[in-house]
Design a protein around this motif. Structure first.
Motif, mmCIF file in Angstrom:
data_model
loop_
_atom_site.group_PDB
_atom_site.id
_atom_site.type_symbol
_atom_site.label_atom_id
_atom_site.label_comp_id
_atom_site.label_asym_id
_atom_site.label_seq_id
_atom_site.Cartn_x
_atom_site.Cartn_y
_atom_site.Cartn_z
ATOM 1 N N ALA A 102 0.837 -1.210 0.000
ATOM 2 C CA ALA A 102 0.000 0.000 0.000
ATOM 3 C C ALA A 102 0.868 1.255 0.000
ATOM 4 O O ALA A 102 0.617 2.207 -0.757
ATOM 5 C CB ALA A 102 -0.929 0.000 1.211
ATOM 6 N N TYR A 148 2.704 1.829 -3.399
ATOM 7 C CA TYR A 148 1.826 2.412 -4.417
ATOM 8 C C TYR A 148 1.638 3.910 -4.174
ATOM 9 O O TYR A 148 1.732 4.727 -5.094
ATOM 10 C CB TYR A 148 0.478 1.700 -4.424
ATOM 11 C CG TYR A 148 -0.500 2.280 -5.432
ATOM 12 C CD1 TYR A 148 -0.457 1.906 -6.776
ATOM 13 C CD2 TYR A 148 -1.451 3.219 -5.042
ATOM 14 C CE1 TYR A 148 -1.330 2.449 -7.701
ATOM 15 C CE2 TYR A 148 -2.329 3.767 -5.965
ATOM 16 C CZ TYR A 148 -2.271 3.380 -7.291
ATOM 17 O OH TYR A 148 -3.140 3.929 -8.210
ATOM 18 N N TRP A 181 -4.960 5.074 3.122
ATOM 19 C CA TRP A 181 -4.977 3.615 3.064
ATOM 20 C C TRP A 181 -5.992 3.081 4.062
ATOM 21 O O TRP A 181 -5.890 3.334 5.263
ATOM 22 C CB TRP A 181 -3.617 2.980 3.366
ATOM 23 C CG TRP A 181 -3.691 1.465 3.257
ATOM 24 C CD1 TRP A 181 -4.434 0.752 2.355
ATOM 25 C CD2 TRP A 181 -3.027 0.489 4.071
ATOM 26 N NE1 TRP A 181 -4.278 -0.605 2.544
ATOM 27 C CE2 TRP A 181 -3.415 -0.793 3.597
ATOM 28 C CE3 TRP A 181 -2.151 0.576 5.152
ATOM 29 C CZ2 TRP A 181 -2.952 -1.969 4.166
ATOM 30 C CZ3 TRP A 181 -1.675 -0.607 5.717
ATOM 31 C CH2 TRP A 181 -2.068 -1.871 5.234
ATOM 32 N N VAL A 233 -6.331 3.669 -1.273
ATOM 33 C CA VAL A 233 -5.916 2.287 -1.484
ATOM 34 C C VAL A 233 -6.691 1.417 -0.504
ATOM 35 O O VAL A 233 -6.819 1.774 0.678
ATOM 36 C CB VAL A 233 -4.401 2.109 -1.265
ATOM 37 C CG1 VAL A 233 -3.991 0.645 -1.447
ATOM 38 C CG2 VAL A 233 -3.608 3.002 -2.215
ATOM 39 N N ALA A 271 -6.651 1.574 -5.990
ATOM 40 C CA ALA A 271 -5.918 0.315 -5.878
ATOM 41 C C ALA A 271 -6.346 -0.407 -4.607
ATOM 42 O O ALA A 271 -6.918 0.189 -3.686
ATOM 43 C CB ALA A 271 -4.411 0.585 -5.843
ATOM 44 N N THR A 272 -6.082 -1.701 -4.570
ATOM 45 C CA THR A 272 -6.237 -2.471 -3.333
ATOM 46 C C THR A 272 -5.122 -3.497 -3.290
ATOM 47 O O THR A 272 -4.638 -3.941 -4.336
ATOM 48 C CB THR A 272 -7.621 -3.143 -3.237
ATOM 49 O OG1 THR A 272 -7.786 -3.700 -1.916
ATOM 50 C CG2 THR A 272 -7.796 -4.254 -4.261
ATOM 51 N N THR A 281 -0.720 -6.012 -5.668
ATOM 52 C CA THR A 281 -1.402 -4.730 -5.831
ATOM 53 C C THR A 281 -2.300 -4.769 -7.058
ATOM 54 O O THR A 281 -1.838 -5.036 -8.175
ATOM 55 C CB THR A 281 -0.385 -3.583 -5.976
ATOM 56 O OG1 THR A 281 0.483 -3.594 -4.836
ATOM 57 C CG2 THR A 281 -1.086 -2.237 -6.063
ATOM 58 N N THR A 293 -4.681 -2.715 -9.590
ATOM 59 C CA THR A 293 -4.948 -1.375 -10.111
ATOM 60 C C THR A 293 -5.879 -1.484 -11.318
ATOM 61 O O THR A 293 -6.247 -2.596 -11.731
ATOM 62 C CB THR A 293 -3.645 -0.685 -10.544
ATOM 63 O OG1 THR A 293 -3.072 -1.416 -11.638
ATOM 64 C CG2 THR A 293 -2.634 -0.636 -9.398
#
Length: 347
Positions: free
Chosen positions: A165, A168, A244, A269, A290-291, A333, A335
């Motif tokens: 996280a 990113y 995050w 994220v 993102a996650t 990750t 995206t």
């Protein structure tokens, strides 16, 4: 080669073997979204029916999407094997209730027990008791502190989630030329070791880039608490550059708070890799960009590996004759660019 190097090689191979066990051929049926290993042919001798294995299973009540997926995956994976009988017991509302249910299960003497405890430290004594009774324990997700309390420990990389996280966010801030970003963090249950590990990975990685967390508001892995924590954080920070949120289920509430306050100036994220989060990332119409994964497919792997332990077999791709002692799954990750590849693994 040193003992440490050999251990790293073994665990690296174990992670690869577990990955091959599932990702090589997975199923995510629309009926239950289970992530199941269906590799039952070819050169995989372990897939052929063998000695019957009775696997006891216990996980906390499915009041959370990730936990629900854990139980669904375990049941679906067990059903995929003709030589596995799964005996699931209710975990109850807390560690004490789960301990009582597990005592009943232990009296039935299954071949192996797969256990996701309410709290690893509080259920450590049960793991020791089962192992002493000759019943191998597969400790899932929430770790037992004593290595003698489990035959196999399989979990996600909590520290690695924080690293992923932060990595990113750092890349995005540097691309935008933001030298001193205001970063928020919404963790899950703060008393859990896994939450502490996630925050440590996040903090350590940000520090290496000269960044820091400006405000941190814990939630409890639910949408309601995520909304509350996000509302408090946004009130405390008039401006945010990145956020995050540790858990995609509580992220539903976080996004609700963001919409209510009409705060869209930052990127967010997530954590775990829920289907809703992956779809939102692919749509690219919210701050969620993102996650980082913490996949409940680990429960499917746990059942498959418990079966092999019960049959005294090892992983087909490893030289060692037994299933490894510890397996940690990597945090990846997701995206907009790769969301389509991960959609089938969302829960």
């Amino acid at each position: 080669m040193s003992v440490l190097d050999r251990r790293r090689l073994l665990l690296g191979g174990a992670a690869l073997g577990a990955g091959a066990l599932l990702t090589g051929c997975t199923s995510n049926d629309a009926g239950n979204d289970a992530q199941v290993n269906t590799n039952t042919g070819g050169d995989n001798a372990n897939a052929a029916p063998g000695q019957k294995v009775v696997i006891g299973f216990s996980a906390p009540a499915a009041d959370h999407g990730w936990i629900a997926a854990i139980t669904n995956n375990a049941k679906a994976q067990a059903a995929a094997y003709s030589d596995v009988e799964l005996r699931a017991v209710e975990a109850g509302a807390d560690a004490a209730a789960q301990r009582a249910a597990l005592a009943t299960l232990l009296a039935q003497k299954p071949n192996v027990i797969v256990l996701l405890p309410h709290d690893g430290k509080e259920l450590n004594a049960f793991g020791l008791e089962a192992m002493k009774a000759g019943i191998p324990v597969v400790n899932l997700d929430r770790a037992f502190p004593d290595a003698k309390a489990y035959r196999l420990q399989i979990k996600g990389d909590n520290y690695g989630m924080g690293v992923a996280a932060a990595t990113y966010i750092i890349a995005q801030m540097q691309a935008k030329g933001v030298s001193a970003p205001i970063i928020g963090e919404i963790p899950g249950i703060d008393s859990l070791e896994l939450t502490q590990e996630r925050s440590a990975g996040f903090r350590d990685t940000l520090t290496q880039a000269g960044f820091r967390v400006a405000n941190r508001r814990p939630a409890e892995f639910t949408a309601d608490t995520g909304q509350r924590a996000a509302t408090e954080l946004l009130q405390a920070l008039p401006k945010v550059d990145a956020l995050w949120n540790h858990d995609d289920d509580q992220g539903i509430g976080v996004l609700a708070a963001i919409n209510q306050t009409n705060r869209k100036e930052f990127l967010m994220v997530g954590g775990a890799g829920s289907k809703a989060a992956i779809e939102a990332i692919a749509a690219d119409n919210s701050p969620l960009k993102a996650t980082v994964t913490y996949s409940p497919s680990m429960a499917s792997s746990a059942i498959s590996l418990a079966r092999l332990i019960g049959q005294n077999k090892g992983l087909a791709d490893l030289v060692e004759l037994q299933v490894p002692k510890e397996i940690t799954l990597a945090s990846e990750t997701i995206t907009k660019e790769n969301a389509a590849n991960y959609m089938k693994l969302g829960f």
